[in-house]
Design an enzyme around this catalytic site. Structure first.
Site, mmCIF file in Angstrom:
data_model
loop_
_atom_site.group_PDB
_atom_site.id
_atom_site.type_symbol
_atom_site.label_atom_id
_atom_site.label_comp_id
_atom_site.label_asym_id
_atom_site.label_seq_id
_atom_site.Cartn_x
_atom_site.Cartn_y
_atom_site.Cartn_z
ATOM 1 C CE1 TYR A 117 13.839 -4.970 13.072
ATOM 2 C CE2 TYR A 117 12.693 -5.483 11.026
ATOM 3 C CZ TYR A 117 13.683 -5.752 11.943
ATOM 4 O OH TYR A 117 14.550 -6.794 11.714
ATOM 5 C CD GLU A 136 15.695 -12.669 12.101
ATOM 6 O OE1 GLU A 136 14.762 -13.370 11.658
ATOM 7 O OE2 GLU A 136 15.856 -11.481 11.775
ATOM 8 C CD1 TRP A 171 10.556 -8.201 12.020
ATOM 9 C CD2 TRP A 171 11.353 -10.064 12.929
ATOM 10 N NE1 TRP A 171 11.578 -7.852 12.866
ATOM 11 C CE2 TRP A 171 12.078 -8.974 13.440
ATOM 12 C CE3 TRP A 171 11.669 -11.359 13.354
ATOM 13 C CZ2 TRP A 171 13.115 -9.127 14.362
ATOM 14 C CZ3 TRP A 171 12.697 -11.516 14.281
ATOM 15 C CH2 TRP A 171 13.403 -10.417 14.777
#
Length: 210
Positions: free
Chosen positions: A36, A58, A66
């Site tokens: 990522y 988000e 995350w």
């Protein structure tokens, strides 16, 4: 998660990955996180649907790491019709209950309902301004690129909120979007490439285009 790392590990700079490359210190050694960071984080993201997905994820991330969201992204895409706003906007009470029972996502009713209402807000925005309206709105708040000499060096140098994220948050809320506070919006700006917050010394910071 990145904002949390900047508070809890403020003096961390870069770390060497398993391939010997230096990366931003929030990455760790999880293979999906490494991918990522290398391929997505900070890369300019365009398109109403892609930005709708990014804002939704988000929003779900708030209060979580995350990586938790990243590992569930396939589940989110399956549950929310690949984030097609025209489909998501039609979700009703039965869909909400279905999503609340879906272990492949984060089962938070308020965030699920916000994602559905945000799909409707996006459709209304497109009706008013045309296709690409969300892209235009979001990217209209991208700050000028910072000079290379001012690139952040430690995690503590990364802000959680900026004047631009605060202004974009207000603009999105005015259009009816929810769960788009300034911190959430800045995380989206980082991940979607509106700002380049790769730390000095990170291989991505020195790659072409950075």
């Amino acid at each position: 998660m990145i904002a949390l790392a900047s508070r809890t590990l403020p003096h961390v700079t870069t770390i060497d990955g398993p391939d010997g490359r230096a990366r931003c210190g929030w990455v760790g050694r999880d293979p999906e996180y490494l991918r990522y960071h290398d391929e997505e984080w900070g890369v300019p993201l365009h398109g109403d649907r892609a930005l709708f997905e990014k804002l939704a994820l988000e929003g779900f991330q708030a209060g979580l790491s995350w990586i938790t969201i990243l590992r569930r992204r396939p589940g989110f895409r399956a549950a929310f019709a690949d984030f097609d706003p025209a489909v998501v906007a039609r979700f009703g009470p039965d869909d909400i209950e279905r999503l609340m029972g879906d272990t492949g996502i984060i089962r938070n009713r308020a965030k699920i309902e916000a994602t559905i209402s945000n799909a409707a807000a996006l459709l209304a925005l497109q009706e008013e301004r045309g296709e690409g309206a969300l892209d235009d709105l979001v990217w209209g708040f991208a700050p000028p690129p910072r000079p290379k000499s001012e690139r952040p060096r430690e995690l503590g140098d990364l802000p959680a909120v900026t004047a631009e994220s605060t202004a974009l948050s207000k603009a999105l809320k005015k259009q009816g979007f929810r769960f788009v506070g300034p911190t959430t919006v800045y995380a989206m700006m980082q991940s979607g490439g509106l700002v380049d917050d790769h730390l000095a010394g990170c291989w991505r910071a020195t790659s072409p285009g950075h």
